[in-house]
Scaffold this motif. Structure first.
Motif, PDB file in Angstrom:
ATOM      1  N   THR A 505      94.515  29.979 -24.612  1.00  0.00           N
ATOM      2  CA  THR A 505      93.772  29.120 -25.533  1.00  0.00           C
ATOM      3  C   THR A 505      92.288  29.436 -25.537  1.00  0.00           C
ATOM      4  O   THR A 505      91.636  29.444 -26.591  1.00  0.00           O
ATOM      5  N   ILE A 506      91.729  29.720 -24.357  1.00  0.00           N
ATOM      6  CA  ILE A 506      90.286  29.983 -24.281  1.00  0.00           C
ATOM      7  C   ILE A 506      89.979  31.479 -24.407  1.00  0.00           C
ATOM      8  O   ILE A 506      88.828  31.888 -24.244  1.00  0.00           O
ATOM      9  N   HIS A 507      91.028  32.275 -24.674  1.00  0.00           N
ATOM     10  CA  HIS A 507      90.860  33.722 -24.917  1.00  0.00           C
ATOM     11  C   HIS A 507      90.209  34.433 -23.738  1.00  0.00           C
ATOM     12  O   HIS A 507      89.267  35.208 -23.900  1.00  0.00           O
ATOM     13  N   VAL A 508      90.738  34.160 -22.548  1.00  0.00           N
ATOM     14  CA  VAL A 508      90.262  34.836 -21.342  1.00  0.00           C
ATOM     15  C   VAL A 508      91.452  35.508 -20.678  1.00  0.00           C
ATOM     16  O   VAL A 508      92.499  34.890 -20.497  1.00  0.00           O
ATOM     17  N   ALA A 509      91.282  36.779 -20.344  1.00  0.00           N
ATOM     18  CA  ALA A 509      92.320  37.525 -19.638  1.00  0.00           C
ATOM     19  C   ALA A 509      91.866  37.813 -18.217  1.00  0.00           C
ATOM     20  O   ALA A 509      90.671  37.792 -17.902  1.00  0.00           O
ATOM     21  N   ASP A 510      92.839  38.065 -17.345  1.00  0.00           N
ATOM     22  CA  ASP A 510      92.490  38.417 -15.976  1.00  0.00           C
ATOM     23  C   ASP A 510      91.702  39.726 -15.957  1.00  0.00           C
ATOM     24  O   ASP A 510      91.972  40.628 -16.765  1.00  0.00           O
ATOM     25  N   PRO A 511      90.738  39.843 -15.042  1.00  0.00           N
ATOM     26  CA  PRO A 511      89.990  41.106 -14.949  1.00  0.00           C
ATOM     27  C   PRO A 511      90.918  42.237 -14.547  1.00  0.00           C
ATOM     28  O   PRO A 511      91.859  42.062 -13.775  1.00  0.00           O
ATOM     29  N   ALA A 512      90.655  43.410 -15.103  1.00  0.00           N
ATOM     30  CA  ALA A 512      91.489  44.577 -14.795  1.00  0.00           C
ATOM     31  C   ALA A 512      91.249  45.026 -13.368  1.00  0.00           C
ATOM     32  O   ALA A 512      90.113  45.017 -12.880  1.00  0.00           O
ATOM     33  N   PRO A 513      92.307  45.412 -12.652  1.00  0.00           N
ATOM     34  CA  PRO A 513      92.126  45.901 -11.273  1.00  0.00           C
ATOM     35  C   PRO A 513      91.373  47.228 -11.258  1.00  0.00           C
ATOM     36  O   PRO A 513      91.540  48.062 -12.143  1.00  0.00           O
ATOM     37  N   GLU A 514      90.536  47.386 -10.241  1.00  0.00           N
ATOM     38  CA  GLU A 514      89.798  48.637 -10.078  1.00  0.00           C
ATOM     39  C   GLU A 514      90.706  49.709  -9.474  1.00  0.00           C
ATOM     40  O   GLU A 514      91.555  49.422  -8.633  1.00  0.00           O
ATOM     41  N   VAL A 515      90.522  50.945  -9.920  1.00  0.00           N
ATOM     42  CA  VAL A 515      91.289  52.063  -9.362  1.00  0.00           C
ATOM     43  C   VAL A 515      90.317  53.095  -8.813  1.00  0.00           C
ATOM     44  O   VAL A 515      89.113  52.979  -8.927  1.00  0.00           O
ATOM     45  N   ALA A 516      90.863  54.139  -8.234  1.00  0.00           N
ATOM     46  CA  ALA A 516      90.024  55.176  -7.607  1.00  0.00           C
ATOM     47  C   ALA A 516      89.041  55.741  -8.612  1.00  0.00           C
ATOM     48  O   ALA A 516      89.344  55.953  -9.774  1.00  0.00           O
ATOM     49  N   GLY A 517      87.842  55.998  -8.127  1.00  0.00           N
ATOM     50  CA  GLY A 517      86.807  56.572  -8.985  1.00  0.00           C
ATOM     51  C   GLY A 517      86.044  55.530  -9.758  1.00  0.00           C
ATOM     52  O   GLY A 517      85.221  55.856 -10.606  1.00  0.00           O
ATOM     53  N   GLY A 518      86.337  54.225  -9.478  1.00  0.00           N
ATOM     54  CA  GLY A 518      85.599  53.159 -10.148  1.00  0.00           C
ATOM     55  C   GLY A 518      86.061  52.888 -11.546  1.00  0.00           C
ATOM     56  O   GLY A 518      85.435  52.150 -12.280  1.00  0.00           O
ATOM     57  N   GLN A 519      87.195  53.498 -11.991  1.00  0.00           N
ATOM     58  CA  GLN A 519      87.694  53.255 -13.338  1.00  0.00           C
ATOM     59  C   GLN A 519      88.682  52.116 -13.308  1.00  0.00           C
ATOM     60  O   GLN A 519      89.201  51.725 -12.266  1.00  0.00           O
ATOM     61  N   SER A 520      88.960  51.574 -14.464  1.00  0.00           N
ATOM     62  CA  SER A 520      89.940  50.495 -14.569  1.00  0.00           C
ATOM     63  C   SER A 520      91.018  50.922 -15.528  1.00  0.00           C
ATOM     64  O   SER A 520      90.906  51.919 -16.231  1.00  0.00           O
ATOM     65  N   ASN A 521      92.102  50.155 -15.549  1.00  0.00           N
ATOM     66  CA  ASN A 521      93.204  50.498 -16.426  1.00  0.00           C
ATOM     67  C   ASN A 521      93.178  49.725 -17.732  1.00  0.00           C
ATOM     68  O   ASN A 521      94.178  49.534 -18.384  1.00  0.00           O
ATOM     69  N   GLY A 522      91.997  49.198 -18.076  1.00  0.00           N
ATOM     70  CA  GLY A 522      91.861  48.467 -19.342  1.00  0.00           C
ATOM     71  C   GLY A 522      91.993  46.984 -19.122  1.00  0.00           C
ATOM     72  O   GLY A 522      92.286  46.511 -18.054  1.00  0.00           O
ATOM     73  N   GLY A 523      91.787  46.220 -20.180  1.00  0.00           N
ATOM     74  CA  GLY A 523      91.899  44.758 -20.107  1.00  0.00           C
ATOM     75  C   GLY A 523      90.541  44.144 -19.938  1.00  0.00           C
ATOM     76  O   GLY A 523      89.531  44.692 -20.320  1.00  0.00           O
ATOM     77  N   GLY A 524      90.539  42.977 -19.288  1.00  0.00           N
ATOM     78  CA  GLY A 524      89.299  42.237 -19.086  1.00  0.00           C
ATOM     79  C   GLY A 524      89.210  41.096 -20.050  1.00  0.00           C
ATOM     80  O   GLY A 524      90.167  40.715 -20.695  1.00  0.00           O
ATOM     81  N   ASP A 525      88.028  40.505 -20.156  1.00  0.00           N
ATOM     82  CA  ASP A 525      87.825  39.382 -21.043  1.00  0.00           C
ATOM     83  C   ASP A 525      88.032  39.806 -22.477  1.00  0.00           C
ATOM     84  O   ASP A 525      87.709  40.909 -22.869  1.00  0.00           O
ATOM     85  N   GLN A 526      88.540  38.897 -23.253  1.00  0.00           N
ATOM     86  CA  GLN A 526      88.757  39.145 -24.671  1.00  0.00           C
ATOM     87  C   GLN A 526      87.836  38.262 -25.476  1.00  0.00           C
ATOM     88  O   GLN A 526      87.504  37.180 -25.074  1.00  0.00           O
TER      89      GLN A 526
END
Length: 526
Positions: A505-526
């Motif tokens: 309802t509030i258009h918030v998604a869980d933060p994407a988990p961090e992976v090696a090299g400081g990159q993420s697999n996408g996602g985050g707040d919408q």
């Protein structure tokens, strides 16, 4: 089953019980307490029926009742339950009979030198229960506000009429703080009604919670960001006072100490949950953008409250005030999880509301049983209690270990979920909050060592162990602490769909988990 007005029956049962109690003759003290207990058991029975009929994967709000109330204001008598409201209704329904049993002889301990009026005492407890149940089930903002404020009156008389020597000052402070918060909220409620005139084709506002939330979520209700922030602050300030959140907490320690143990538990374990529940439902869903704007500030206050409450608990010489300060720390955890806005933190906060209620009830009531035997709240006056009252000491230890979130007891999993969920979005806040694991171990274990361990201090040799009525109060609470500590899945299965709905309802998604090299697999707040 769905056609029967179960939610109306839920809150009318204690009201009817209170009326019957007050109509009984003055000399029928035992009958008054018996009627009150019977009414509370009816409420508990209805709450079990609701649990049995609730479908976690079904409609968001179930058992909905809707009637026209004040058409000119767009206000209706609308009730409904989601998963979070469901578990809090069950908590309220289960705790109130235990509180009435715990308070069975409170009317024999008058201040000063007089017996308390048993009829009024138990009737006020039932009225508080009824009003709390309305707030947990209301789907109309005005209806919620009215009962949010109305519950202060019976609670005020419970503290001021039946408490300790300084009860009058504590009751007035409780009332003034909460009335001031309510006054700010009233202005925000009026403001919300004005801005909702843009919804649909009507030229007047509405108090229907589901309608307003849907309009906010879809963008149909375009509130000016500055106004939305002011309205958010108006609602959340009142909830922060009720919860309470540091630095709006100062009314709680005195009120908890001066109230009878049953009244103090009613306040801390049930009434104060209305504040955190309302943050999760109203502050976030009505004003999602403003909530995200102020989240860092509120999280900072929550972390300060977590540490502050724990440090002050260590410094206490009064056992009842010590427990009150631990509640301030625990409410900080609940609020931290709410404004971290992740699925894990929200689930942890909702579960923490229940676990804190059970753990605080167990610890405060057992401590109250001990204080009633010895006649003093001073920790220094105790010592060696485990030698003369082993069941009492053991119950105190289990409740205390639950309070410090020992693995295997209910509060651990909720606190762990809050910290994990918070770490993904606010790692610094989560790290600071973990300090309380050490602080909590200090205030609980040190207190137990001083009060229950060592040789029997003079004056404690005649302390009696828990009798059957007191075991009937402490026993179920300890069983629940162990059960939910080992198997929290039933509660989380009910909570999780409501949490997901809130975040969607509030258009918030869980933060994407961090992976090696400081990159993420996408996602985050919408």
């Amino acid at each position: 089953m769905t056609n029967f007005p179960w939610l109306t029956a839920l809150w009318l049962a204690p009201v009817a019980g209170a009326i019957v109690v007050m109509l009984l003759p003055a000399q029928a003290r035992q009958a008054a307490k018996g009627v009150a207990l019977a009414a509370s058991l009816v409420v508990f029975g209805i709450s079990l029926i609701l649990v049995a009929g609730f479908e976690p994967g079904g409609e968001q709000y179930q058992f909905v009742e809707s009637r026209t109330w004040i058409p000119a204001l767009g206000a209706g008598y609308t009730l409904g339950l989601d998963g979070i409201g469901m578990i809090l209704v069950l908590l309220t329904g289960a705790l109130t009979p235990l509180l009435l049993i715990a308070a069975w002889r409170d009317d024999e301990k008058g201040f000063p030198g007089r017996r308390r009026p048993a009829h009024t005492y138990v009737a006020l407890i039932l009225l508080v229960e009824a009003m709390v149940l309305v707030t947990f089930t209301s789907l109309d903002i005005l209806l919620f506000y009215i009962f949010f404020e109305a519950m202060l009156i019976p609670m005020y008389f419970l503290i001021g009429g039946f408490g300790g020597p300084d009860r009058a000052a504590a009751a007035v402070k409780f009332l003034l703080y909460n009335l001031f918060g309510g006054l700010i909220m009233l202005a925000a409620v009026i403001g919300l009604f004005v801005v909702t005139a843009d919804i649909g084709e009507n030229d007047r506002g509405t108090f229907d919670f589901r309608t307003v939330v849907a309009a906010v979520s879809t963008g149909e209700l375009g509130i000016d960001p500055a106004i939305a922030k002011l309205l958010f602050l108006g609602f959340t300030f009142a909830f922060a006072v009720k919860a309470p959140l540091w630095p709006f907490h100062t009314w709680l320690p005195n009120a908890a100490v001066q109230a009878t143990p049953a009244s103090a538990v009613l306040m801390m374990a049930i009434v104060d949950k209305v504040g955190t529940f309302a943050m999760l439902r109203y502050s976030l869903q009505l004003f999602p953008d403003a909530a995200q704007t102020f989240a860092p500030l509120i999280i900072t206050l929550a972390v300060v409250g977590i540490i502050y409450g724990a440090v002050l608990a260590i410094a206490q010489t009064d056992v009842m005030k010590l427990i009150a300060y631990t509640s301030i720390s625990h409410f900080g955890f609940i609020i931290l999880g709410i404004f971290a806005m992740t699925s894990q933190s929200h689930a942890g906060s909702a579960l923490y509301m229940v676990n804190h209620g059970v753990a605080t009830a167990a610890l405060f009531l057992v401590a109250g049983f001990l204080v009633s035997r010895r006649g003093t709240r001073a920790i220094a006056d105790y010592g060696g209690v485990q030698k003369v009252a082993p069941v009492l000491a053991g119950s105190f230890l289990i409740a205390g270990l639950a309070t410090l979130s020992l693995p295997g007891l209910a509060p651990f999993i909720s606190e762990f979920l809050v910290l994990i969920g918070t770490f993904g979005r606010y790692p610094v806040a989560a790290v600071f909050a973990t300090v309380t694991f050490v602080l909590a171990a200090i205030y609980i274990l040190w207190t137990y060592q001083r009060m229950m361990g060592g040789p029997v201090t003079a004056g404690n040799e005649k302390i009696r162990d828990l009798h059957l009525r007191e075991v009937a109060v402490a026993g179920p609470l300890i069983v629940v602490l162990i059960f939910l500590g080992l198997y929290p899945k039933p509660a989380l299965d009910v909570i999780s769909p409501a949490v997901e709905h809130t975040l969607t309802t509030i258009h918030v998604a869980d933060p994407a988990p961090e992976v090696a090299g400081g990159q993420s697999n996408g996602g985050g707040d919408q």
